[in-house]
Design an enzyme around this catalytic site. Structure first.
Site: not given
Ligand code: PCA
Length: 193
Positions: A79, A142, A164
């Site tokens: 991310e 998250c 992820h």
């Protein structure tokens, strides 16, 4: 040797397992010049990040890398950004379901991840595992963990990142990725830190 705090989550949303913890727990104790401290964290807004910060305050890691399941994704996705927003389309594991709430009222709207997300995606891809950078960690737990940690460690030497991962085949959902490939992807990512 440098220290890496790496986390995976409890199962949530009716699943029996969370592949993020399954993968993290299978990593070796030392990797890529880092000594790994592994932590399993709850799928609960606020509490998950608090537990990570609690352990980080004791071990002073050089890097914190959190791993989470992203059902529906077909690749391992580092991310790039965490946003100051909580929104649950399902309740967390304690029944909290915030609707468009800030994580930290009045604070910055977003932080960029401080690990080299693109380099990690390229390293995973070079290990022959589908990977790409993601520009949204969502608005669930998250993202809550990523944003809270980026805020907490802002301006410090501690790097913070989030990856992820897809479902594993045992969850009987598609798309999925074999756990051994996810472990290899995380290995490549840590080696590229
Ligand atoms: N995935 C969720 C929370 C825990 C997990 O593994 C998310 O993407 O927010």
């Amino acid at each position: 040797m440098k220290t890496l705090l790496i986390t995976g989550f409890d199962p949530f949303g009716g699943e029996a397992i969370n592949p993020s913890w399954e993968a993290v727990s299978r990593l070796p104790e030392e990797l890529g010049g880092y000594s790994l401290t592994k932590l399993r964290i709850p799928v609960v807004f606020g509490e998950a990040a608090e537990q990570v910060i609690g352990v980080a305050n004791k071990i002073h890691p050089d890097a914190v890398l959190c791993i989470g399941q992203a059902g529906g994704r077909d690749a391992v996705t580092p991310e790039l950004v965490g946003i100051n927003l909580r929104h649950g389309t399902i309740p967390d594991n304690k029944g909290n379901q915030p609707i468009d709430m800030p994580i930290l009222p009045g604070r910055d709207a977003a932080y960029f991840s401080t690990v080299p997300a693109r380099k990690m995606a390229e390293a995973i891809h070079s290990a022959c595992i589908p990977s790409r950078v993601s520009y949204s960690a969502g608005t669930y737990v998250c993202n809550d963990v990523l944003y809270t940690l980026l805020n907490h460690f802002d301006g410090s030497a501690t790097q913070v990142g989030f990856i992820h991962i897809p479902y594993v085949p045992e969850q009987n959902k598609t798309p999925s990725m074999e756990l051994c490939h996810i472990v290899r992807a995380l290995t490549a990512a840590i080696e590229s830190l």
